[in-house]
Design an enzyme around this catalytic site. Structure first.
Site, PDB file in Angstrom:
ATOM      1  N   SER A  50      -7.654  46.341   3.462  1.00 41.10           N
ATOM      2  CA  SER A  50      -6.211  46.596   3.366  1.00 41.10           C
ATOM      3  C   SER A  50      -5.908  47.639   2.289  1.00 41.10           C
ATOM      4  CB  SER A  50      -5.430  45.303   3.106  1.00 41.10           C
ATOM      5  OG  SER A  50      -5.672  44.811   1.806  1.00 41.10           O
ATOM      6  N   HIS A  51      -6.882  47.969   1.436  1.00 40.73           N
ATOM      7  CA  HIS A  51      -6.662  49.001   0.422  1.00 40.73           C
ATOM      8  C   HIS A  51      -7.813  50.004   0.373  1.00 40.73           C
ATOM      9  CE1 HIS A  51      -3.535  46.148  -0.553  1.00 40.73           C
ATOM     10  NE2 HIS A  51      -2.904  47.155  -1.120  1.00 40.73           N
ATOM     11  N   GLU A 108      -2.139  43.724   5.238  1.00 38.01           N
ATOM     12  CA  GLU A 108      -2.763  42.812   6.216  1.00 38.01           C
ATOM     13  C   GLU A 108      -1.894  42.660   7.447  1.00 38.01           C
ATOM     14  OE1 GLU A 108      -5.550  41.246   6.805  1.00 38.01           O
ATOM     15  OE2 GLU A 108      -6.438  42.085   5.005  1.00 38.01           O
TER      16      GLU A 108
HETATM   17  P1  NDP Z   1      -6.523  37.680  -0.686  1.00 40.49           P
HETATM   18  O1  NDP Z   1      -5.709  36.500  -0.328  1.00 40.49           O
HETATM   19  O2  NDP Z   1      -7.380  38.299   0.358  1.00 40.49           O
HETATM   20  O3  NDP Z   1      -7.469  37.342  -1.928  1.00 40.49           O
HETATM   21  C1  NDP Z   1      -6.938  36.977  -3.142  1.00 40.49           C
HETATM   22  C2  NDP Z   1      -7.992  36.628  -4.159  1.00 40.49           C
HETATM   23  O4  NDP Z   1      -8.485  35.322  -3.864  1.00 40.49           O
HETATM   24  C3  NDP Z   1      -9.212  37.534  -4.180  1.00 40.49           C
HETATM   25  O5  NDP Z   1      -9.623  37.679  -5.523  1.00 40.49           O
HETATM   26  C4  NDP Z   1     -10.230  36.753  -3.345  1.00 40.49           C
HETATM   27  O6  NDP Z   1     -11.579  37.054  -3.643  1.00 40.49           O
HETATM   28  C5  NDP Z   1      -9.895  35.340  -3.721  1.00 40.49           C
HETATM   29  N1  NDP Z   1     -10.266  34.363  -2.701  1.00 40.49           N
HETATM   30  C6  NDP Z   1     -10.009  34.425  -1.363  1.00 40.49           C
HETATM   31  N2  NDP Z   1     -10.495  33.325  -0.763  1.00 40.49           N
HETATM   32  C7  NDP Z   1     -11.062  32.568  -1.729  1.00 40.49           C
HETATM   33  C8  NDP Z   1     -11.749  31.302  -1.736  1.00 40.49           C
HETATM   34  N3  NDP Z   1     -11.948  30.618  -0.623  1.00 40.49           N
HETATM   35  N4  NDP Z   1     -12.211  30.838  -2.916  1.00 40.49           N
HETATM   36  C9  NDP Z   1     -12.025  31.531  -4.065  1.00 40.49           C
HETATM   37  N5  NDP Z   1     -11.390  32.731  -4.115  1.00 40.49           N
HETATM   38  C10 NDP Z   1     -10.922  33.227  -2.969  1.00 40.49           C
HETATM   39  O7  NDP Z   1      -5.588  38.803  -1.328  1.00 40.49           O
HETATM   40  P2  NDP Z   1      -4.150  39.352  -0.934  1.00 40.49           P
HETATM   41  O8  NDP Z   1      -4.056  39.575   0.539  1.00 40.49           O
HETATM   42  O9  NDP Z   1      -3.125  38.520  -1.569  1.00 40.49           O
HETATM   43  O10 NDP Z   1      -4.205  40.776  -1.678  1.00 40.49           O
HETATM   44  C11 NDP Z   1      -5.185  41.738  -1.283  1.00 40.49           C
HETATM   45  C12 NDP Z   1      -5.124  42.955  -2.157  1.00 40.49           C
HETATM   46  O11 NDP Z   1      -3.881  43.621  -1.968  1.00 40.49           O
HETATM   47  C13 NDP Z   1      -5.235  42.715  -3.657  1.00 40.49           C
HETATM   48  O12 NDP Z   1      -6.311  43.494  -4.116  1.00 40.49           O
HETATM   49  C14 NDP Z   1      -3.923  43.232  -4.247  1.00 40.49           C
HETATM   50  O13 NDP Z   1      -4.025  43.901  -5.484  1.00 40.49           O
HETATM   51  C15 NDP Z   1      -3.498  44.211  -3.177  1.00 40.49           C
HETATM   52  N6  NDP Z   1      -2.044  44.406  -3.220  1.00 40.49           N
HETATM   53  C16 NDP Z   1      -1.539  45.539  -3.801  1.00 40.49           C
HETATM   54  C17 NDP Z   1      -0.191  45.745  -3.867  1.00 40.49           C
HETATM   55  C18 NDP Z   1       0.382  46.935  -4.545  1.00 40.49           C
HETATM   56  O14 NDP Z   1       1.595  47.059  -4.637  1.00 40.49           O
HETATM   57  N7  NDP Z   1      -0.382  47.843  -5.058  1.00 40.49           N
HETATM   58  C19 NDP Z   1       0.755  44.777  -3.302  1.00 40.49           C
HETATM   59  C20 NDP Z   1       0.124  43.607  -2.773  1.00 40.49           C
HETATM   60  C21 NDP Z   1      -1.235  43.431  -2.718  1.00 40.49           C
HETATM   61  P3  NDP Z   1     -12.457  37.937  -2.567  1.00 40.49           P
HETATM   62  O15 NDP Z   1     -11.883  39.322  -2.626  1.00 40.49           O
HETATM   63  O16 NDP Z   1     -13.857  37.852  -3.071  1.00 40.49           O
HETATM   64  O17 NDP Z   1     -12.282  37.295  -1.217  1.00 40.49           O
HETATM   65  O1  PYC Z   2      -0.335  45.590   0.734  1.00 42.33           O
HETATM   66  O2  PYC Z   2       1.538  44.642   0.070  1.00 42.33           O
HETATM   67  C1  PYC Z   2       0.748  45.604   0.101  1.00 42.33           C
HETATM   68  C2  PYC Z   2       1.091  46.815  -0.668  1.00 42.33           C
HETATM   69  C3  PYC Z   2       2.339  47.242  -1.031  1.00 42.33           C
HETATM   70  C4  PYC Z   2       2.148  48.417  -1.734  1.00 42.33           C
HETATM   71  C5  PYC Z   2       0.805  48.648  -1.782  1.00 42.33           C
HETATM   72  N1  PYC Z   2       0.179  47.647  -1.130  1.00 42.33           N
END
Ligand code: NDP
Ligand code: PYC
Length: 344
Positions: A46-47, A188
């Site tokens: 996703s990134h 996602e």
């Molecule tokens: P996920 O729900 O995929 O994962 C969140 C965290 O939980 C990760 O560190 C992951 O580790 C961990 N995790 C997942 N499953 C388990 C498990 N069963 N046991 C233990 N740990 C677990 O993330 P999101 O979808 O919420 O976010 C994904 C990315 O999007 C992030 O990197 C975030 O920074 C980015 N993002 C950026 C934004 C922006 O504005 N720039 C906005 C929103 C999100 P692992 O990776 O090893 O699975």
């Molecule tokens: O995946 O939610 C997201 C997001 C917003 C801005 C950058 N990533």
């Protein structure tokens, strides 16, 4: 399906060349390629390279400056270091401020890097790991654009507001978590839409406020915070600390500036660095050894640590390269060939 495997260095070179071809200056192109390739290498699709087109679309729309040179606004003897992206991307401004953040945190025990006036699209863990690499703990957060309804509401207001934390583990991968404060990242939902897949229950409501599993209806409606009122409160805290407090845009203001959720948002970012040695000084026990005892009790009962999946993917890619599908290779070729003209 036909696939192509590239070394990490080859993919970096291709991605950096795409950004240069699109007119983004060298300092930003290199920093952008580092975070995008890291995302692909660590199986954070996703990134990863999926974000390239959105970055170029944001540039083409005139909402980010490809020629911006980040500046250091404050890096004296205090605890607050300020970098300004000057309307460019956050990544190069973060890299500029990092050495000063590390120096301040080592000296004072606690320091903050504020990044202002940046377009931000990336995962936060690359920045967390850049801090833990120096033996410091890290807490990183930023708003995004209004797309998440507060718990009990139905209209987009908060951003997906990611929060990430890292704890250094000498000789091993750090403890890192990094997540959106919505149920999932917006990226996602877009990936589900492109794949024609329904969303799991509980991710979003449509524009009338009714629960939906249709990705297009979710993108037009509102995403939901994770953990109900708890995620909603943490998302709000991020608006306050990494928006209002640092004098930068909140998620609703970022959406007003952008006018759409199809481009990467402009706002600020807050990065905190903490020295475990300084905080634990004079108290019994070594903080790093005590952390290991705790973390091993987590894995000892069969639970996995956050980022374990990511680190395993990294080890695989470092050994075997990064495998891309034919459409992904075609996308890279098209953008390298056509520059901004290749952006839909
Ligand atoms: P996920 O729900 O995929 O994962 C969140 C965290 O939980 C990760 O560190 C992951 O580790 C961990 N995790 C997942 N499953 C388990 C498990 N069963 N046991 C233990 N740990 C677990 O993330 P999101 O979808 O919420 O976010 C994904 C990315 O999007 C992030 O990197 C975030 O920074 C980015 N993002 C950026 C934004 C922006 O504005 N720039 C906005 C929103 C999100 P692992 O990776 O090893 O699975
Ligand atoms: O995946 O939610 C997201 C997001 C917003 C801005 C950058 N990533």
């Amino acid at each position: 399906m036909t696939t192509t495997t590239l070394s990490i260095a080859d993919l970096h070179q291709r991605v950096e060349a795409i950004f240069c071809r699109a007119g983004i200056n060298d300092v930003q192109s290199a920093a952008l390629a580092r975070v995008i390739v890291a995302g692909e290498r660590d199986a954070c699709t996703s990134h990863g390279i999926y974000r390239i087109e959105g970055i170029l679309r944001t540039l083409k729309a005139g909402k980010v400056r490809g020629d911006a040179q980040p500046t250091l606004e404050e890096a004296g003897k205090g605890a607050i270091v300020k970098a300004n992206a000057q309307g460019g991307f956050s990544s190069a401004a973060f890299e500029l401020g990092l050495p000063h953040l590390v120096d301040r945190a080592r000296t004072l025990g606690l320091a903050a890097l504020v990044v202002n006036d940046c377009t931000h699209f990336s995962a936060l863990w690359p920045e967390v790991e850049a801090v833990t690499d120096h033996g410091l703990a890290a807490l990183v957060m930023c708003p995004s654009y209004a797309s998440v309804a507060p718990a009990g509401g139905i209209r987009p207001l908060l951003g997906t507001n990611p929060l990430a934390f890292g704890w250094p583990r000498p000789g091993r991968d750090p403890y890192v978590f990094d997540f959106a404060t919505s149920v999932t990242a917006r990226g996602e939902i877009e990936l589900h839409r492109r794949a024609g897949k329904a969303l799991p229950d509980g991710w979003a409501v449509d524009s009338s406020g009714a629960p939906t599993t249709d990705p297009a209806a979710a993108l037009a409606g509102a995403m939901l915070p994770f953990g109900g009122h708890k995620g909603s409160a943490i998302g709000t805290m991020i608006e306050l600390l990494a928006g209002v407090m640092i004098g930068d845009l909140t998620s609703p203001e970022a959406l007003d500036f952008l006018g759409t959720t199809t481009l990467a948002p402009r706002h600020g970012e807050l990065i905190l660095a903490l020295s475990p040695e300084k905080f634990a000084a004079g108290r019994p026990g070594d903080p790093f050894a005590r952390a290991e005892t705790l973390l091993q009790k987590i894995t000892g009962q069969g639970a996995r640590l956050p980022s374990a999946r990511r680190f395993a993917a990294r080890a695989r890619c470092e050994a075997d390269g990064i495998t891309l599908s034919a459409p992904e290779i075609a996308l890279l070729d098209r953008l390298l060939d056509l520059g901004l003209d290749g952006v839909a």
